[in-house]
Enzyme design. Structure first.
Site, PDB file in Angstrom:
ATOM      1  N   LYS A 150       1.080   5.665  -6.815  1.00  0.00           N
ATOM      2  CA  LYS A 150       2.110   6.315  -6.000  1.00  0.00           C
ATOM      3  C   LYS A 150       2.894   7.248  -6.914  1.00  0.00           C
ATOM      4  O   LYS A 150       4.019   6.964  -7.337  1.00  0.00           O
ATOM      5  CB  LYS A 150       3.001   5.236  -5.370  1.00  0.00           C
ATOM      6  CG  LYS A 150       3.724   5.681  -4.133  1.00  0.00           C
ATOM      7  CD  LYS A 150       4.293   4.469  -3.412  1.00  0.00           C
ATOM      8  CE  LYS A 150       5.362   4.837  -2.423  1.00  0.00           C
ATOM      9  NZ  LYS A 150       4.949   5.716  -1.352  1.00  0.00           N
TER      10      LYS A 150
HETATM   11  C1  LIG Z   1       0.472   8.159   0.841  1.00  0.00           C
HETATM   12  C2  LIG Z   1       1.009   6.897   1.422  1.00  0.00           C
HETATM   13  N1  LIG Z   1       0.182   6.067   2.069  1.00  0.00           N
HETATM   14  C3  LIG Z   1       0.619   4.904   2.608  1.00  0.00           C
HETATM   15  C4  LIG Z   1       1.945   4.534   2.534  1.00  0.00           C
HETATM   16  C5  LIG Z   1       2.393   3.222   3.112  1.00  0.00           C
HETATM   17  O1  LIG Z   1       2.634   2.295   2.070  1.00  0.00           O
HETATM   18  P1  LIG Z   1       3.773   1.197   2.156  1.00  0.00           P
HETATM   19  O2  LIG Z   1       3.470   0.317   3.301  1.00  0.00           O
HETATM   20  O3  LIG Z   1       3.718   0.492   0.852  1.00  0.00           O
HETATM   21  O4  LIG Z   1       5.079   1.909   2.336  1.00  0.00           O
HETATM   22  C6  LIG Z   1       2.843   5.361   1.868  1.00  0.00           C
HETATM   23  C7  LIG Z   1       4.235   5.002   1.771  1.00  0.00           C
HETATM   24  O5  LIG Z   1       5.081   5.701   1.299  1.00  0.00           O
HETATM   25  C8  LIG Z   1       2.367   6.569   1.289  1.00  0.00           C
HETATM   26  O6  LIG Z   1       3.182   7.397   0.642  1.00  0.00           O
END
Ligand SMILES: Cc1ncc(COP(=O)(O)O)c(C=O)c1O
Length: 303
Positions: free
Chosen positions: A163
């Protein structure tokens, strides 16, 4: 499909920020222009949710942050304990029982070149405030999704499981969706299969089974996604991680997105075509959203 583009900038909410060892009002927070997070998107972040004065699945968020930091070669200042302390301290200062947390670790200040060796001290920023990704009426009625031309980067260029602060691919996919008067982007991987949405994971309900693509298809391993897979199994809904194509979404009874900011968001249409019968009945989505809300209210690290 709705006629108008969605989501103008939200009104500025009160935010509380931890920066370089001090907690302050968000309007006071300033980062030096030589921070490589700004110059190169060099760093990573986590988004967490506070429900009822508890940080939801904090240890999983921090484990994901730690794995990403290792992949980028950034040492978390104070380790995981340090990160946890910063999040809880900022949350306490913010004092709202329900909030959104953005924890950011940048490579820190350095030279104008890309070489990470010029950045000896990573910087930590923690923002606690509120976020609204989609208008409230859309959360109930379902959003309009369009397949965009921007593909998820491949794992050998920028692994989507990290991330990182480089979110240009997500920004451009959401921009394309905006330009096409949709609410959100369906992003495919380099094989043309479903990766995820711009900042959320994708689920389909097919013949009573809940299916989401494995993270290796180009998705972030969402913490909300993991919670929903756990909840589905507890509720006796069969759940699987396997590749999905657009074909599967068109054939699905229900489609929804999941994410920390979005939580569970029903999808009403894909590329102009109604999902399922179009009746608006979404029993599995509704059941899982309620279970997630209950889990959020009753678990998590208190502060
Ligand atoms: C690219 C991306 N995919 C999926 C998610 C969902 O992830 P999470 O449930 O950990 O927030 C996020 C969350 O910010 C994201 O940035």
């Amino acid at each position: 499909m709705s006629a108008s583009p969605i989501s103008p900038a939200p009104a500025p909410n009160r935010t509380t920020v931890w920066l370089d060892g001090a907690v302050m009002d968000g309007r006071e927070a300033r980062v030096p222009v030589f921070d490589h997070g700004l110059l190169y998107g060099d760093g990573l972040f986590e988004a967490m949710r506070i429900n009822n004065r508890r940080v939801f699945r904090m240890e999983r968020h921090l484990a994901r942050l730690s794995a990403g930091a290792k992949a980028l070669g950034i040492e978390l200042p104070g380790g995981l304990a340090g990160m946890q302390k910063i999040v809880l301290e900022t949350a306490r200062e913010h004092a709202e029982p329900d909030a959104y947390v953005r924890l950011i670790v940048t490579r820190g200040d350095g030279g104008l070149g890309v070489d990470p060796r010029s950045c000896p001290h990573p910087r930590v920023i923690c923002i606690v405030g509120a976020i609204a990704l989609y208008p409230a009426d859309k959360l109930k009625a379902g959003i309009d999704l369009v397949t965009v031309s921007v593909r998820r980067p491949t794992a050998d260029s920028l692994d989507p499981r990290v991330k990182s602060l480089n979110y240009l691919s997500s920004v451009l996919s959401r921009r394309e969706a905006n330009l096409r008067h949709a609410d959100e982007a369906l992003v495919l991987n380099d094989s043309g299969l479903v990766a995820e949405a711009s900042v959320a994971n994708v689920f389909a309900v097919l013949g009573g089974e809940l299916v989401t693509p494995p993270a290796t298809q180009g998705a972030l391993e969402g913490i909300t996604r993991g919670a929903l897979l756990d909840l589905a199994r507890e509720l006796g809904i069969s759940a699987a991680e396997r590749p999905l194509g657009r074909f599967d979404l068109f054939a699905a009874d229900e489609v929804f997105l999941s994410g920390t900011a979005a939580r569970v968001v029903p999808v009403a249409t894909l590329d102009g075509q109604p999902i399922g019968t179009g009746s608006g009945e979404r029993p599995v989505t509704v059941q899982l959203a309620a279970a997630l809300a209950r889990l959020g209210d009753t678990t998590g690290v208190p502060f």
